[in-house]
Write a protein that holds these residues in place. Structure first.
Motif, PDB file in Angstrom:
ATOM      1  N   GLU A  22       0.818  -1.219   0.000  1.00  0.00           N
ATOM      2  CA  GLU A  22       0.000   0.000   0.000  1.00  0.00           C
ATOM      3  C   GLU A  22       0.850   1.265   0.000  1.00  0.00           C
ATOM      4  N   TYR A  47      -8.108  -7.192  -3.861  1.00  0.00           N
ATOM      5  CA  TYR A  47      -7.935  -6.784  -2.459  1.00  0.00           C
ATOM      6  C   TYR A  47      -6.538  -6.184  -2.293  1.00  0.00           C
ATOM      7  N   SER A  59      -4.514  -4.750  -0.340  1.00  0.00           N
ATOM      8  CA  SER A  59      -4.361  -4.470   1.084  1.00  0.00           C
ATOM      9  C   SER A  59      -3.108  -5.137   1.629  1.00  0.00           C
ATOM     10  N   ARG A  79      -2.741  -6.156   4.579  1.00  0.00           N
ATOM     11  CA  ARG A  79      -3.173  -7.282   5.407  1.00  0.00           C
ATOM     12  C   ARG A  79      -3.372  -8.529   4.544  1.00  0.00           C
TER      13      ARG A  79
END
Length: 490
Positions: free
Chosen positions: A39, A64, A66, A68
């Motif tokens: 990110e 996604y 991200s 995470r």
């Protein structure tokens, strides 16, 4: 069995070698992907999402984007790779072993595909495509007591052939030093990341370097045709390839390129050959499931169709190396070192606590784990691990400015901010308490010391400054895109 040869033991060795390489790849992703392409990375993942389509470069991180999710995918890959290496579904009773193996290898391939397609410049290496192509074929090898489909073993040899023969052709067509047998006069000194033995290899006699270069042509241009010969000729070719790649492993840091090629070379053996070389017995496997054999046949037809473009490229006078011709990296073209760098340049990144730059400013140097920044530091052994930032620094140093390296300015910003993720990629941070006020990048020409120089000084390198890569700049200046033009204290 096709040609009367068994491949149960071949599969056993191959799968564990491939699992070990996957493990290295996912460990590198877990540690490096987020600071490089996450990110807030040097090339943020938003850049990939905005400039690519899912169809062109499919990745879980397109859906996604991200940190995470990236971390979860990387550590899941680590766990699955360790499972494939240490236990896996290989010993499950029939009929569970084969379906479980298919699911395991498919999961590894899909996860690593996500990192390669979203990793941008930092994942633009030929061995990434080769790992994906090899990993895809591994899905169809089966497991347990069932025999390995011979067709898949031969498709692995086809990957090995294109890797070796493509590398040989691009050298022969490329730099004159490959044709006049002088390439190894430069290679050990100018390769991306020398290792502890590179200095010694560089100082071998000229006649040895000539023999090395000639031997390179033999192993890359002639030996690969024996991969498809009957035994024992295929195994002899495999041994020659493993020996060649082993020498490259001993004298350089090429990530897992050499290790993966060695794993692929296992496919040139048969169970009889391996059993004679290893202190193991070979069981009597049951026939491969009919469904798996049919999948292998469909796979072979697909590989033949997808091989048309790579073969055309390989045989073309305008051959390009390390290129994927489909979004999933199913059948690719390979090649390395078509041209040899004759001079080694390095970028040395430095910082200072001084608010104002003067002629007396003291500059402290950032040390990178794989780079020969300190002339007195012995070149380290990194491979088969991959230091992605260090490799890009080698490419960046070929030009006198970072104009074509959009990540480099971001690197300076991160250092001025004291970003923990970026600093995790650096071997030694000279500013452990507070980030520097200014940073700069200086370009040097490096050469190995002679044996006499090393005996007198203990240094591995000599260097001379050849320019300023980035002028001294502060956080405000570099964020504003206006690097300082001051030349004081350079």
């Amino acid at each position: 069995m096709w040609l009367g040869e068994g491949y149960w033991l071949v599969r056993f060795v191959f799968q564990r070698g491939l699992a070990a390489i996957y493990l290295l790849g996912f460990l590198a992703a877990a540690r490096q992907f987020r600071p490089l392409a996450g990110e807030d990375g040097l090339l943020p993942i938003e850049r990939y999402v905005e400039h690519a389509s899912f169809r062109e470069r499919p990745s879980l991180f397109y859906l996604y984007p991200s940190d995470r999710v990236i971390g979860a995918a990387a550590w899941t890959g680590v766990a699955l790779s360790a499972l494939a290496l240490l236990a896996g579904p290989y010993w499950l009773p029939e009929p569970f072993a084969v379906p479980a193996a298919v699911l395991l290898w498919a999961a590894l391939w899909l996860l690593y595909q996500s990192f390669v397609n979203a990793g941008q410049l930092f994942y633009g290496f030929g061995w990434e495509s080769m790992l994906l192509e090899t990993g895809f074929l591994a899905i169809f090898l089966g497991a347990g007591d069932a025999a390995a489909p011979a067709l898949v073993i031969w498709l692995l040899r086809w990957v090995l052939f294109r890797n070796m023969f493509g590398a040989g052709l691009i050298k022969l067509r490329g730099d004159q030093c490959w044709r006049d047998l002088t390439a190894m006069d430069y290679h050990y000194e100018t390769q991306p990341m020398p290792n502890p033995l590179s200095w010694f290899a560089h100082h071998l006699p000229d006649r040895v370097h000539r023999a090395e270069t000639f031997g390179n042509h033999v192993v890359e241009l002639l030996v690969p045709f024996l991969y498809f010969a009957p035994q024992p000729f295929a195994s002899i070719a495999g041994v020659a390839t493993i020996g060649f790649q082993g020498w490259l492993l001993l004298t350089g840091n090429f990530s897992w390129l050499n290790a993966l090629t060695i794993v692929l070379a296992v496919s040139t053996f048969s169970d009889g050959v391996l059993a004679a070389a290893l202190p193991v017995g070979v069981p009597s496997p049951t026939p491969a499931p009919v469904g798996l054999e049919l999948l292998a046949l469909v796979l072979a037809v697909g590989v033949v169709a997808l091989s048309v473009q790579p073969v055309r490229n390989m045989l073309s006078e305008q051959q390009v190396m390390n290129t994927a011709f489909d979004p999933l990296h199913l059948v690719n073209t390979y090649g390395a070192f078509g041209s040899i760098t004759k001079r080694r340049h390095e970028i040395v990144v430095q910082g200072t606590d001084d608010a104002e730059i003067t002629a007396d400013t003291e500059w402290k140097t950032y040390e990178f784990p794989g780079k020969p920044t300190d002339p007195g530091r012995r070149p380290p052994q990194i491979a088969p691990y991959h230091l992605r930032l260090d490799w890009q620094l080698w490419f960046a140093a070929m030009a006198p400015s970072p104009r074509r390296q959009p990540w480099f300015t971001r690197l300076l910003v991160k250092l001025l901010e004291g970003d923990e993720g970026t600093l995790s990629l650096i071997a030694e941070n000279p500013f452990p308490d507070e980030p520097p006020e200014h940073v700069r990048a200086v370009r040097y020409r490096y050469r190995y010391t002679s044996p006499e120089e090393r005996s007198n000084t203990g240094d591995w390198w000599r260097r001379e400054r050849v320019g300023t890569y980035v002028e001294p700049t502060s956080l405000d200046e570099v964020r504003g895109g206006t690097a300082s033009r001051r030349r004081r204290g350079r």
